[in-house]
Design an enzyme around this catalytic site. Structure first.
Site, PDB file in Angstrom:
ATOM      1  N   TYR A  11     -27.442   1.876 -17.267  1.00 59.94           N
ATOM      2  CA  TYR A  11     -27.250   3.277 -17.691  1.00 59.94           C
ATOM      3  C   TYR A  11     -26.689   3.385 -19.103  1.00 59.94           C
ATOM      4  CZ  TYR A  11     -27.976   5.169 -12.994  1.00 59.94           C
ATOM      5  OH  TYR A  11     -28.510   5.552 -11.798  1.00 59.94           O
ATOM      6  N   LYS A  42      -0.920  -0.303   5.937  1.00 58.12           N
ATOM      7  CA  LYS A  42      -1.554   1.017   5.781  1.00 58.12           C
ATOM      8  C   LYS A  42      -2.833   0.853   4.961  1.00 58.12           C
ATOM      9  CE  LYS A  42       1.194   2.098   1.693  1.00 58.12           C
ATOM     10  NZ  LYS A  42       1.837   3.121   0.910  1.00 58.12           N
TER      11      LYS A  42
HETATM   12  C1  LIG Z   1       7.182   3.217   2.171  1.00 60.00           C
HETATM   13  C2  LIG Z   1       6.542   1.968   1.650  1.00 60.00           C
HETATM   14  N1  LIG Z   1       7.163   0.809   1.836  1.00 60.00           N
HETATM   15  C3  LIG Z   1       6.651  -0.351   1.388  1.00 60.00           C
HETATM   16  C4  LIG Z   1       5.448  -0.376   0.695  1.00 60.00           C
HETATM   17  C5  LIG Z   1       4.911  -1.715   0.237  1.00 60.00           C
HETATM   18  O1  LIG Z   1       4.851  -1.825  -1.139  1.00 60.00           O
HETATM   19  P1  LIG Z   1       4.308  -3.177  -1.790  1.00 60.00           P
HETATM   20  O2  LIG Z   1       2.847  -3.230  -1.492  1.00 60.00           O
HETATM   21  O3  LIG Z   1       4.598  -3.006  -3.230  1.00 60.00           O
HETATM   22  O4  LIG Z   1       5.039  -4.297  -1.157  1.00 60.00           O
HETATM   23  C6  LIG Z   1       4.784   0.811   0.455  1.00 60.00           C
HETATM   24  C7  LIG Z   1       3.546   0.802  -0.331  1.00 60.00           C
HETATM   25  O5  LIG Z   1       3.177   1.666  -1.056  1.00 60.00           O
HETATM   26  C8  LIG Z   1       5.335   2.027   0.950  1.00 60.00           C
HETATM   27  O6  LIG Z   1       4.730   3.206   0.768  1.00 60.00           O
END
Ligand SMILES: Cc1ncc(COP(=O)(O)O)c(C=O)c1O
Length: 369
Positions: A261, A34
């Site tokens: 800045y 994602k």
């Molecule tokens: C539903 C879900 N599963 C798994 C993960 C993976 O987490 P990580 O990056 O800590 O492995 C996430 C990340 O936020 C998530 O939202």
């Protein structure tokens, strides 16, 4: 274009995946891609992982899932965001698995199936303690009863999500695990078996092997960073992103010259100030100037003054530097490494926040496959 570059080392990604796969006792891995694979480029990352056998991908929105399909990813894709009946036609068209969290979601699926003769595969998400999305544990019996009465719903998986798996104290994560096991027991007693059962994320891959079930969902570890320094860092993972930017200007200044800045940094000696073309608009953390540094040819140089939107300044002192040289912002090159964890610890952030900020004008270069 002159500006920041994210060099994505796909060989390091595969190396990390193989370490994780071994760590989780060869269980299936769902690669969490994602948010553009945490800023690393979702399609090339997913395709590289698919080439070594990964067959599950986690995205947040249906649009992210569709982008993977359009890019040629054929494995299973689970969409994490809150179910919405509007997603159903697209989920069918693009073969996306949705997550459901309520009896209303079941009713929507049933109606859709009655109207169209089919419905997408789903995983039911249980809230075992994150208190975000998920079916409350108290509601599972009633939900499973309804699921029995809606045989056309293809509920292929059941899962939950840890709130504290990256913390040193495992107590709450263990409580969530017990809640999840209780739900699986109830499901079993009511005659349900699920092909996919998943709870683990990066933190629990490192510290809670009891939570692996049939599939583990892993994001951050794949990209070569640890979720916190409270977990055992006993996997030799490699940073996947090498984030670089060019020096575009060099100028001698006298001791006492105010730089950038606010004039909060003044040259402690006669020096050479270099301008590096990357700024907070590109995801470079603005607050990394106080302790911050970059690396050039294996040597570190301090960031001089506040990071601006598009560029920042470096105290190069007596460095062997010329305009056009690329500096390492974070990640690893042949001569040095600046770990994202070093930056995040220094500025009170997390690798998740820092990685997902990368994008915009950054040029992506995929290497190593
Ligand atoms: C539903 C879900 N599963 C798994 C993960 C993976 O987490 P990580 O990056 O800590 O492995 C996430 C990340 O936020 C998530 O939202």
């Amino acid at each position: 274009m002159i500006g920041p570059k994210a060099i994505i080392h796909l060989d390091s990604l595969i190396h990390n995946y193989q370490l994780i796969k071994e760590k989780v006792q060869n269980k299936r891995v769902m690669a969490v891609v994602k948010a553009n694979a945490y800023g690393h480029g979702a399609v090339p990352v997913a395709k590289a992982l698919e080439s070594v056998g990964v067959d599950w991908f986690g995205v947040f929105t249906p649009e992210e899932g569709i982008a993977l399909r359009q890019g040629g990813v054929s494995g299973n894709i689970l969409v994490f965001c809150r179910f919405n009946r509007q997603f159903l036609p697209k989920a069918m068209e693009w073969n996306l698995t949705l997550n459901i969290t309520s009896e209303d979601d079941l009713m929507d699926l049933k109606e859709f199936h009655t109207a169209t003769g089919s419905s997408p595969a789903v995983h039911v998400k249980i809230d075992t303690g994150m208190t975000r999305l998920g079916l409350p544990v108290e509601a599972v019996s009633s939900f499973f009863k309804l699921l029995k009465e809606t045989p056309n719903v293809q509920c292929e998986g059941i899962y939950s999500h840890f709130a504290t798996a990256d913390e040193g104290d495992p107590e709450y994560a263990k409580h969530q695990l017990e809640q999840f096991e209780e739900v699986l027991k109830i499901a079993g007693q009511m005659g349900f078996t699920f092909e996919h059962i998943h709870l683990s994320n990066s933190g629990s891959v490192l510290n809670l092997p009891e939570s692996f079930f049939t599939l583990v969902r892993v994001g951050l570890l794949l990209y070569g960073a640890f979720p916190s320094d409270e977990v055992p860092k006993d996997l030799p993972i490699e940073p996947v992103m090498e984030f670089t930017a060019p020096v575009v200007n060099l100028r001698k200044v006298n001791a006492g010259t105010l730089v950038s800045y606010g004039g909060v940094w003044s040259a402690p000696h006669d020096t050479v100030i270099g301008v590096v073309q990357v700024g907070f608009a590109d995801g470079f953390p603005r607050s990394w100037y106080e302790e911050g540094c970059i690396s050039l040819k294996g040597e570190r140089y301090k960031i001089a003054g506040r990071v601006c939107m598009d560029q920042f300044t470096v105290d190069f002192f007596n460095a062997n530097v010329k305009a056009g040289d690329e500096v390492l912002l974070f990640g690893k090159n042949k001569t040095d490494s600046i770990l994202i964890e070093e930056i995040s610890e220094s500025i009170g952030s997390t690798p998740y926040v820092l990685f997902t900020a990368i994008g915009g004008r950054t040029k992506y270069i995929f290497k190593g496959l």
